[in-house]
Design a protein around this motif. Structure first.
Motif, PDB file in Angstrom:
ATOM      1  N   VAL A 167       3.582  -4.842  -7.806  1.00 26.01           N
ATOM      2  CA  VAL A 167       5.017  -4.738  -8.069  1.00 26.01           C
ATOM      3  C   VAL A 167       5.401  -5.605  -9.261  1.00 26.01           C
ATOM      4  CG1 VAL A 167       7.316  -5.296  -7.143  1.00 26.01           C
ATOM      5  CG2 VAL A 167       5.653  -4.096  -5.721  1.00 26.01           C
ATOM      6  N   LYS A 168       4.828  -6.793  -9.321  1.00 25.11           N
ATOM      7  CA  LYS A 168       5.114  -7.679 -10.454  1.00 25.11           C
ATOM      8  C   LYS A 168       4.666  -7.061 -11.771  1.00 25.11           C
ATOM      9  CE  LYS A 168       4.941 -12.042  -7.911  1.00 25.11           C
ATOM     10  NZ  LYS A 168       4.236 -13.345  -7.741  1.00 25.11           N
ATOM     11  N   MET A 169       3.554  -6.316 -11.702  1.00 24.90           N
ATOM     12  CA  MET A 169       3.050  -5.686 -12.929  1.00 24.90           C
ATOM     13  C   MET A 169       3.710  -4.343 -13.196  1.00 24.90           C
ATOM     14  SD  MET A 169      -1.019  -6.609 -12.863  1.00 24.90           S
ATOM     15  CE  MET A 169      -1.279  -5.850 -11.272  1.00 24.90           C
ATOM     16  N   GLY A 170       4.583  -3.917 -12.309  1.00 27.26           N
ATOM     17  CA  GLY A 170       5.271  -2.641 -12.512  1.00 27.26           C
ATOM     18  C   GLY A 170       4.453  -1.437 -12.123  1.00 27.26           C
ATOM     19  N   LEU A 171       3.329  -1.663 -11.390  1.00 21.25           N
ATOM     20  CA  LEU A 171       2.485  -0.530 -10.995  1.00 21.25           C
ATOM     21  C   LEU A 171       2.958   0.114  -9.695  1.00 21.25           C
ATOM     22  CD1 LEU A 171      -1.003  -2.092 -11.805  1.00 21.25           C
ATOM     23  CD2 LEU A 171       0.344  -0.506 -13.202  1.00 21.25           C
ATOM     24  N   ASP A 172       3.675  -0.680  -8.849  1.00 20.57           N
ATOM     25  CA  ASP A 172       4.222  -0.170  -7.596  1.00 20.57           C
ATOM     26  C   ASP A 172       5.704  -0.492  -7.536  1.00 20.57           C
ATOM     27  OD1 ASP A 172       2.016   1.036  -6.519  1.00 20.57           O
ATOM     28  OD2 ASP A 172       1.365  -0.711  -5.364  1.00 20.57           O
ATOM     29  N   THR A 173       6.374   0.164  -6.607  1.00 23.36           N
ATOM     30  CA  THR A 173       7.808  -0.041  -6.441  1.00 23.36           C
ATOM     31  C   THR A 173       8.076  -0.866  -5.196  1.00 23.36           C
ATOM     32  OG1 THR A 173       8.109   1.940  -5.110  1.00 23.36           O
ATOM     33  CG2 THR A 173       8.203   2.216  -7.507  1.00 23.36           C
ATOM     34  N   GLU A 174       9.389  -1.107  -4.951  1.00 19.11           N
ATOM     35  CA  GLU A 174       9.791  -1.836  -3.756  1.00 19.11           C
ATOM     36  C   GLU A 174       9.398  -1.090  -2.487  1.00 19.11           C
ATOM     37  OE1 GLU A 174      11.747  -5.304  -2.201  1.00 19.11           O
ATOM     38  OE2 GLU A 174      11.127  -4.741  -4.221  1.00 19.11           O
ATOM     39  N   VAL A 175       9.292   0.222  -2.580  1.00 23.94           N
ATOM     40  CA  VAL A 175       8.932   1.022  -1.411  1.00 23.94           C
ATOM     41  C   VAL A 175       7.551   0.636  -0.899  1.00 23.94           C
ATOM     42  CG1 VAL A 175       8.436   3.354  -0.578  1.00 23.94           C
ATOM     43  CG2 VAL A 175      10.388   2.949  -2.088  1.00 23.94           C
ATOM     44  N   GLU A 176       6.592   0.556  -1.805  1.00 24.20           N
ATOM     45  CA  GLU A 176       5.232   0.194  -1.402  1.00 24.20           C
ATOM     46  C   GLU A 176       5.183  -1.221  -0.833  1.00 24.20           C
ATOM     47  OE1 GLU A 176       4.849   3.653  -3.894  1.00 24.20           O
ATOM     48  OE2 GLU A 176       5.894   1.747  -4.205  1.00 24.20           O
ATOM     49  N   LEU A 177       5.981  -2.113  -1.382  1.00 23.14           N
ATOM     50  CA  LEU A 177       5.996  -3.485  -0.898  1.00 23.14           C
ATOM     51  C   LEU A 177       6.534  -3.556   0.530  1.00 23.14           C
ATOM     52  CD1 LEU A 177       5.616  -6.506  -1.397  1.00 23.14           C
ATOM     53  CD2 LEU A 177       7.934  -6.568  -2.370  1.00 23.14           C
ATOM     54  N   ARG A 178       7.686  -2.902   0.749  1.00 21.28           N
ATOM     55  CA  ARG A 178       8.271  -2.936   2.095  1.00 21.28           C
ATOM     56  C   ARG A 178       7.385  -2.209   3.110  1.00 21.28           C
ATOM     57  NH1 ARG A 178      10.561  -7.276   0.985  1.00 21.28           N
ATOM     58  NH2 ARG A 178      12.223  -7.137  -0.593  1.00 21.28           N
ATOM     59  N   THR A 179       6.713  -1.165   2.671  1.00 21.29           N
ATOM     60  CA  THR A 179       5.794  -0.458   3.575  1.00 21.29           C
ATOM     61  C   THR A 179       4.647  -1.363   3.993  1.00 21.29           C
ATOM     62  OG1 THR A 179       6.322   1.673   2.561  1.00 21.29           O
ATOM     63  CG2 THR A 179       4.262   1.531   3.799  1.00 21.29           C
ATOM     64  N   ALA A 180       4.117  -2.121   3.045  1.00 24.32           N
ATOM     65  CA  ALA A 180       3.037  -3.054   3.366  1.00 24.32           C
ATOM     66  C   ALA A 180       3.514  -4.128   4.333  1.00 24.32           C
ATOM     67  CB  ALA A 180       2.499  -3.691   2.090  1.00 24.32           C
ATOM     68  N   GLU A 181       4.743  -4.610   4.139  1.00 24.80           N
ATOM     69  CA  GLU A 181       5.291  -5.621   5.046  1.00 24.80           C
ATOM     70  C   GLU A 181       5.469  -5.045   6.456  1.00 24.80           C
ATOM     71  OE1 GLU A 181       8.853  -6.763   3.114  1.00 24.80           O
ATOM     72  OE2 GLU A 181       7.885  -8.250   1.806  1.00 24.80           O
ATOM     73  N   ALA A 182       5.968  -3.805   6.557  1.00 25.29           N
ATOM     74  CA  ALA A 182       6.166  -3.170   7.861  1.00 25.29           C
ATOM     75  C   ALA A 182       4.845  -2.951   8.580  1.00 25.29           C
ATOM     76  CB  ALA A 182       6.903  -1.844   7.696  1.00 25.29           C
ATOM     77  N   ASN A 183       3.842  -2.531   7.839  1.00 25.27           N
ATOM     78  CA  ASN A 183       2.529  -2.302   8.452  1.00 25.27           C
ATOM     79  C   ASN A 183       1.907  -3.602   8.957  1.00 25.27           C
ATOM     80  OD1 ASN A 183       2.540   0.484   8.086  1.00 25.27           O
ATOM     81  ND2 ASN A 183       1.712   0.328   6.020  1.00 25.27           N
ATOM     82  N   LEU A 184       2.106  -4.684   8.206  1.00 24.88           N
ATOM     83  CA  LEU A 184       1.598  -5.982   8.644  1.00 24.88           C
ATOM     84  C   LEU A 184       2.304  -6.429   9.919  1.00 24.88           C
ATOM     85  CD1 LEU A 184      -0.046  -8.553   8.331  1.00 24.88           C
ATOM     86  CD2 LEU A 184       1.722  -9.410   6.744  1.00 24.88           C
ATOM     87  N   ALA A 185       3.619  -6.250   9.976  1.00 20.65           N
ATOM     88  CA  ALA A 185       4.371  -6.633  11.175  1.00 20.65           C
ATOM     89  C   ALA A 185       3.920  -5.810  12.384  1.00 20.65           C
ATOM     90  CB  ALA A 185       5.872  -6.457  10.936  1.00 20.65           C
ATOM     91  N   ALA A 186       3.675  -4.520  12.186  1.00 20.38           N
ATOM     92  CA  ALA A 186       3.209  -3.666  13.286  1.00 20.38           C
ATOM     93  C   ALA A 186       1.852  -4.135  13.797  1.00 20.38           C
ATOM     94  CB  ALA A 186       3.130  -2.221  12.827  1.00 20.38           C
ATOM     95  N   ALA A 187       0.965  -4.531  12.878  1.00 22.69           N
ATOM     96  CA  ALA A 187      -0.345  -5.029  13.288  1.00 22.69           C
ATOM     97  C   ALA A 187      -0.212  -6.320  14.085  1.00 22.69           C
ATOM     98  CB  ALA A 187      -1.231  -5.238  12.063  1.00 22.69           C
TER      99      ALA A 187
END
Length: 495
Positions: free
Chosen positions: A217-237
């Motif tokens: 995200v910092k490099m502009g390769l991903d958006t906020e969507v991918e970041l929040r999805t990763a956070e949600a998946n970590l919380a689910a785990a």
């Protein structure tokens, strides 16, 4: 009585006796045609193939190589209230058999009484005592014995002894159920720990995905969507980890209860280190030998034996009871004459009781005994069928799990390789986060499947050992062949 009258009275008296006996209560028409099943009459050749395996030993749990499991089972057998209840039932049955045995023996008793009374002046009491107050002293030594010509007391004793054997076998069944429950709960604890390892690995993987996502995200390769999805998946785990830790806590408490201790005892149990025994072979001559290897079948057989003797007891009730009694003692007014020879008293004689008309009570009682017999036979047959089905089911489950494990292991190895490749490509910017998440989901599911199958196989091994009797063998002192018991009950039912 004149001799002529005597000659005429004898045949009349004989006729009256025959008429009375003919009118006595009888059990004509009351019977049962129920029979105990034989193991060989059920089709088992395909489901229970002839193999050269061994019957489980009493220490069957040692095959998994976990010293803690062995110690837990020993602790439970020592302290479990469940086993204490079973032992109490055996003790009660033994006490009842001792009472039944006492009824077959002569009874001897002694007694003394002192009575202060005013003697009436209006009966046959002589004037010297009539109207006076006297102290009567009585002391006696008496004995009685029931001849038991029809075997009622002997059959009652045999019934009580059979009940003792049934109670002992039932106690062994309780013991086997308890040890099996401990082993299976312990295996469940091991399964939850293995799944917890997988869940924690998932947390680590998804933590790494979140770290990479933040960099992209910092490099502009991903958006906020991918970041929040990763956070949600970590919380689910992390939720999965917490749920498994709660299940582990609950299973520990269950083990503490099975050990006959409080819930804190379960918290002291270390992580299981169970191994797996690969080869499973059924013992030879399985259907026939199972009847003496399973305590529930042995108990059911002894219950049939007990009801067989109860029927004989009920039939003996239709015949006369003859009791012999005798007594000697001293009986006198006052103390001065009590110990003199003139105060001696003695009696002896038989007492006969013959049921003639009881309103059908004896027939109803016998019908009840036959109903109990029919129930006991049906229970034995049902127990035998369930036992054979139990063994066949556990064996089929093991074979099915073995087949599944082959493909599941292959699938898991491929899924883990795919996950490693996807993660490497995502870190190098060659693929999307969605690809990694899909690979993680597949790898997680495949790991869980393999773990569950392995634990399920061990659970089925425990269940198979239990289905084969868990090392129980009917002792030589109480053993009887099914054919002997069946012959006994068929003879009783036909009478």
């Amino acid at each position: 009585m004149p001799r002529g009258v005597s000659r005429l009275a004898r045949p009349v008296l004989s006729t009256l006796v025959v008429a009375v006996l003919a009118g006595c209560a009888n059990y004509a028409g009351i019977r049962s045609d129920r029979q105990m099943a034989q193991p060989g009459q059920y089709a088992t050749t395909q489901s229970l193939p002839a193999e050269q395996g061994r019957w489980p030993a009493a220490d069957w749990a040692d095959q998994f190589g976990d010293a803690q499991l062995k110690a837990l089972i020993a602790e439970a057998l020592k302290d479990s209230p469940t086993l204490d209840k079973a032992r109490a039932r055996v003790a009660a049955a033994v006490a009842f058999s001792e009472t039944a045995n006492a009824n077959t023996l002569p009874q001897v008793g002694a007694g003394y009484s002192w009575t202060r009374q005013r003697l009436t002046e209006s009966t046959f009491i002589p004037p010297a005592f009539a109207g006076s107050w006297q102290s009567e002293n009585k002391a006696f030594l008496g004995a009685s014995y029931e001849l038991d010509l029809w075997g009622k007391n002997r059959e009652a004793l045999r019934s009580a002894v059979s009940t003792v054997h049934a109670s002992e076998a039932e106690a062994e069944q309780v013991r086997l159920t308890l040890t099996s429950a401990i082993a299976r709960s312990y295996n469940e604890l091991g399964r939850l720990y293995a799944l917890l390892d997988i869940a924690r690995d998932e947390v680590g993987q998804r933590t790494e995905v979140l770290r990479v996502a933040r960099g992209r995200v910092k490099m502009g390769l991903d958006t906020e969507v991918e970041l929040r999805t990763a956070e949600a998946n970590l919380a689910a785990a992390q939720v999965s980890v917490s749920a498994l830790e709660g299940n582990i806590q609950r299973t520990r408490y269950q083990l503490g209860a099975l050990l006959g201790q409080g819930p804190d005892r379960g918290l002291a149990i270390a992580r299981p280190t169970l191994g797996v025994r690969d080869e499973i072979h059924l013992p030879a001559n399985l259907p026939a030998d199972l009847v003496s290897r399973r305590p529930d079948i042995v108990a059911a057989r002894w219950r049939v034996e007990a009801t067989t003797h109860d029927i004989k007891v009920a039939k003996a009730e239709f015949y006369p009871d003859i009791n012999l009694s005798a007594a000697i003692g001293l009986d006198a007014f006052g103390w001065g004459r009590f110990l003199r020879a003139a105060s001696r008293t003695a009696s002896a004689g038989p007492a006969i009781h013959l049921p003639i008309f009881d309103g059908g009570a004896l027939r109803a009682q016998l019908k009840g005994r036959y109903a109990e017999f029919d129930f006991a036979v049906a229970n034995y047959n049902d127990t035998l069928i369930q036992a054979l089905t139990d063994v066949a089911t556990q064996l089929a489950d093991i074979r099915a799990v073995d087949a599944q494990l082959v493909n599941a292991t292959r699938s898991d190895e491929a899924a883990q390789r795919a996950l490693r490749l996807a993660m490497a490509q995502y870190q190098g910017g060659l693929t999307t986060q969605l690809t990694v998440l899909n690979a993680q989901t597949t790898a997680l599911a495949s790991s869980q499947v393999v773990t569950n199958l392995r634990m399920q196989r061990r659970d089925r091994q425990i269940a198979l050992a239990t289905a084969l009797g868990g090392g129980y063998t009917e002792t030589a002192q109480t053993a009887q062949t099914v054919e002997t018991v069946a012959h006994t009950q068929q003879t009783a039912a036909a009478r």
